[in-house]
Every structure is written in structure tokens, then in C-alpha cells.
Design a protein around this motif. Structure first.
Motif, PDB file in Angstrom:
ATOM      1  N   MET A  37      -4.480  -3.394  -3.092  1.00 42.00           N
ATOM      2  CA  MET A  37      -4.262  -2.865  -1.672  1.00 42.00           C
ATOM      3  C   MET A  37      -3.392  -3.528  -0.655  1.00 42.00           C
ATOM      4  O   MET A  37      -2.435  -2.829  -0.028  1.00 42.00           O
ATOM      5  CB  MET A  37      -5.750  -2.452  -1.083  1.00 42.00           C
ATOM      6  CG  MET A  37      -5.618  -1.695   0.139  1.00 42.00           C
ATOM      7  SD  MET A  37      -5.321  -0.066  -0.456  1.00 42.00           S
ATOM      8  CE  MET A  37      -5.013   0.893   1.032  1.00 42.00           C
ATOM      9  N   ASN A  38      -3.460  -4.891  -0.704  1.00 44.30           N
ATOM     10  CA  ASN A  38      -2.822  -5.341  -0.008  1.00 44.30           C
ATOM     11  C   ASN A  38      -1.299  -5.393  -0.330  1.00 44.30           C
ATOM     12  O   ASN A  38      -0.334  -5.235   0.588  1.00 44.30           O
ATOM     13  CB  ASN A  38      -3.045  -7.205   0.085  1.00 44.30           C
ATOM     14  CG  ASN A  38      -4.470  -7.400   1.040  1.00 44.30           C
ATOM     15  OD1 ASN A  38      -4.543  -6.475   1.988  1.00 44.30           O
ATOM     16  ND2 ASN A  38      -4.915  -8.530   0.751  1.00 44.30           N
ATOM     17  N   GLN A  39      -0.906  -5.376  -1.498  1.00 41.62           N
ATOM     18  CA  GLN A  39       0.490  -5.235  -2.134  1.00 41.62           C
ATOM     19  C   GLN A  39       0.886  -3.695  -1.803  1.00 41.62           C
ATOM     20  O   GLN A  39       2.162  -3.559  -1.321  1.00 41.62           O
ATOM     21  CB  GLN A  39       0.587  -5.463  -3.649  1.00 41.62           C
ATOM     22  CG  GLN A  39       0.228  -6.772  -4.017  1.00 41.62           C
ATOM     23  CD  GLN A  39       0.377  -6.939  -5.606  1.00 41.62           C
ATOM     24  OE1 GLN A  39       0.016  -6.041  -6.242  1.00 41.62           O
ATOM     25  NE2 GLN A  39       0.413  -8.010  -6.148  1.00 41.62           N
ATOM     26  N   PHE A  40       0.081  -2.605  -1.921  1.00 40.51           N
ATOM     27  CA  PHE A  40       0.421  -1.327  -1.497  1.00 40.51           C
ATOM     28  C   PHE A  40       0.742  -1.175   0.014  1.00 40.51           C
ATOM     29  O   PHE A  40       1.541  -0.650   0.430  1.00 40.51           O
ATOM     30  CB  PHE A  40      -0.738  -0.441  -1.789  1.00 40.51           C
ATOM     31  CG  PHE A  40      -0.383   1.116  -1.533  1.00 40.51           C
ATOM     32  CD1 PHE A  40       0.324   1.723  -1.912  1.00 40.51           C
ATOM     33  CD2 PHE A  40      -1.321   1.441  -0.023  1.00 40.51           C
ATOM     34  CE1 PHE A  40       0.608   3.098  -1.570  1.00 40.51           C
ATOM     35  CE2 PHE A  40      -1.095   2.776   0.071  1.00 40.51           C
ATOM     36  CZ  PHE A  40      -0.221   3.474  -0.440  1.00 40.51           C
ATOM     37  N   ASN A  41      -0.079  -1.958   0.761  1.00 44.88           N
ATOM     38  CA  ASN A  41       0.073  -1.931   2.274  1.00 44.88           C
ATOM     39  C   ASN A  41       1.470  -2.487   2.681  1.00 44.88           C
ATOM     40  O   ASN A  41       2.225  -1.928   3.607  1.00 44.88           O
ATOM     41  CB  ASN A  41      -1.110  -2.397   2.902  1.00 44.88           C
ATOM     42  CG  ASN A  41      -2.251  -1.917   2.826  1.00 44.88           C
ATOM     43  OD1 ASN A  41      -2.252  -0.609   2.659  1.00 44.88           O
ATOM     44  ND2 ASN A  41      -3.445  -2.569   3.202  1.00 44.88           N
ATOM     45  N   HIS A  42       1.854  -3.432   1.980  1.00 43.35           N
ATOM     46  CA  HIS A  42       2.816  -4.227   2.317  1.00 43.35           C
ATOM     47  C   HIS A  42       3.989  -3.345   1.923  1.00 43.35           C
ATOM     48  O   HIS A  42       5.154  -3.295   2.758  1.00 43.35           O
ATOM     49  CB  HIS A  42       3.117  -5.660   1.649  1.00 43.35           C
ATOM     50  CG  HIS A  42       4.224  -6.515   2.096  1.00 43.35           C
ATOM     51  ND1 HIS A  42       4.502  -6.963   3.489  1.00 43.35           N
ATOM     52  CD2 HIS A  42       5.372  -6.836   1.525  1.00 43.35           C
ATOM     53  CE1 HIS A  42       5.413  -7.690   3.528  1.00 43.35           C
ATOM     54  NE2 HIS A  42       6.259  -7.704   2.264  1.00 43.35           N
ATOM     55  N   GLN A  43       3.851  -2.794   0.690  1.00 42.22           N
ATOM     56  CA  GLN A  43       5.116  -1.904   0.253  1.00 42.22           C
ATOM     57  C   GLN A  43       5.318  -0.796   1.138  1.00 42.22           C
ATOM     58  O   GLN A  43       6.543  -0.293   1.445  1.00 42.22           O
ATOM     59  CB  GLN A  43       4.679  -1.511  -1.081  1.00 42.22           C
ATOM     60  CG  GLN A  43       5.956  -0.767  -1.858  1.00 42.22           C
ATOM     61  CD  GLN A  43       5.553  -0.504  -3.366  1.00 42.22           C
ATOM     62  OE1 GLN A  43       4.624   0.031  -3.419  1.00 42.22           O
ATOM     63  NE2 GLN A  43       6.302  -0.547  -4.125  1.00 42.22           N
ATOM     64  N   MET A  44       4.247  -0.022   1.438  1.00 38.91           N
ATOM     65  CA  MET A  44       4.311   1.014   2.381  1.00 38.91           C
ATOM     66  C   MET A  44       4.852   0.857   3.746  1.00 38.91           C
ATOM     67  O   MET A  44       5.682   1.480   4.226  1.00 38.91           O
ATOM     68  CB  MET A  44       2.843   1.519   2.671  1.00 38.91           C
ATOM     69  CG  MET A  44       3.037   2.979   3.334  1.00 38.91           C
ATOM     70  SD  MET A  44       1.275   3.782   3.913  1.00 38.91           S
ATOM     71  CE  MET A  44       0.735   4.233   2.188  1.00 38.91           C
TER      72      MET A  44
END
Length: 101
Positions: A37-44
């Protein structure tokens, strides 16, 4: 718009689009790890920041190239969006009361 403001706007958009969502629910049920989720948030937030930078701060021809490139991934099978009632309710609760007429 200055770059710091665009970065903060990107973070606000990313956070408000994932909070209390199906994705947020998946994290709570451990279908998605906190790291993912942290990776997704950063990518988004990076992608939103890039989009906003082109939209707000780049010359029209660069913005046009960006839109042309993004349109290659247009989600034909997705339903058209509607205004999100939970965000609208949050704004309504925070809005100053109307002045009497």
C-alpha cells in the motif's frame, strides 16, 4: 502554481482518493500488505504530481503530448465517474454557513 504547491496538491488528491475506498478495505483485510500500500500510494502520488505538473505548469504543446500518451490507456470498460458523495459531504460540513438573504 509553484512546485511545492503542486506536490502538496498531488498528495492531497492521492490520499483522498484512496481513503475509505475498496483498496483501503483490502489493506484492512490483509489482501494487500502495508508495504504494498505504501508503494502504491507513492506511485499514485508521483503519477498525479506528474500529471498536475504537465496540466498546470508546462506549455500547451507538452500538455497535449501528455494527454495524447495517456489517452492510449483510456479505460473503455470503466463506467464514467460521478461526483463522490463522501467528499462532497466533507466539504459541505466544512463550508461556512450561508449568509441570510
Amino acid at each position: 502554481m509553484n512546485d511545492d504547491t503542486v506536490k502538496k496538491l498531488a498528495l492531497m488528491i492521492a490520499a483522498n482518493c484512496t481513503r475509505n475506498s475498496v483498496l483501503d478495505d483490502a489493506v484492512k483485510t490483509k489482501a494487500v500488505s502495508e508495504e504494498q500500500m505504501n508503494q502504491f500510494n507513492h506511485q499514485m502520488s508521483n503519477r498525479i504530481y506528474t500529471f498536475l505538473t504537465y496540466l498546470l505548469n508546462k506549455p500547451a504543446e507538452e500538455y497535449s503530448v501528455m494527454i495524447e500518451e495517456l489517452s492510449k490507456n483510456y479505460p473503455e470498460a470503466w463506467a464514467l465517474p460521478n461526483l463522490d458523495q463522501s467528499l462532497m459531504n466533507a466539504v459541505a460540513k466544512s463550508s461556512p454557513p450561508s449568509l441570510p438573504h
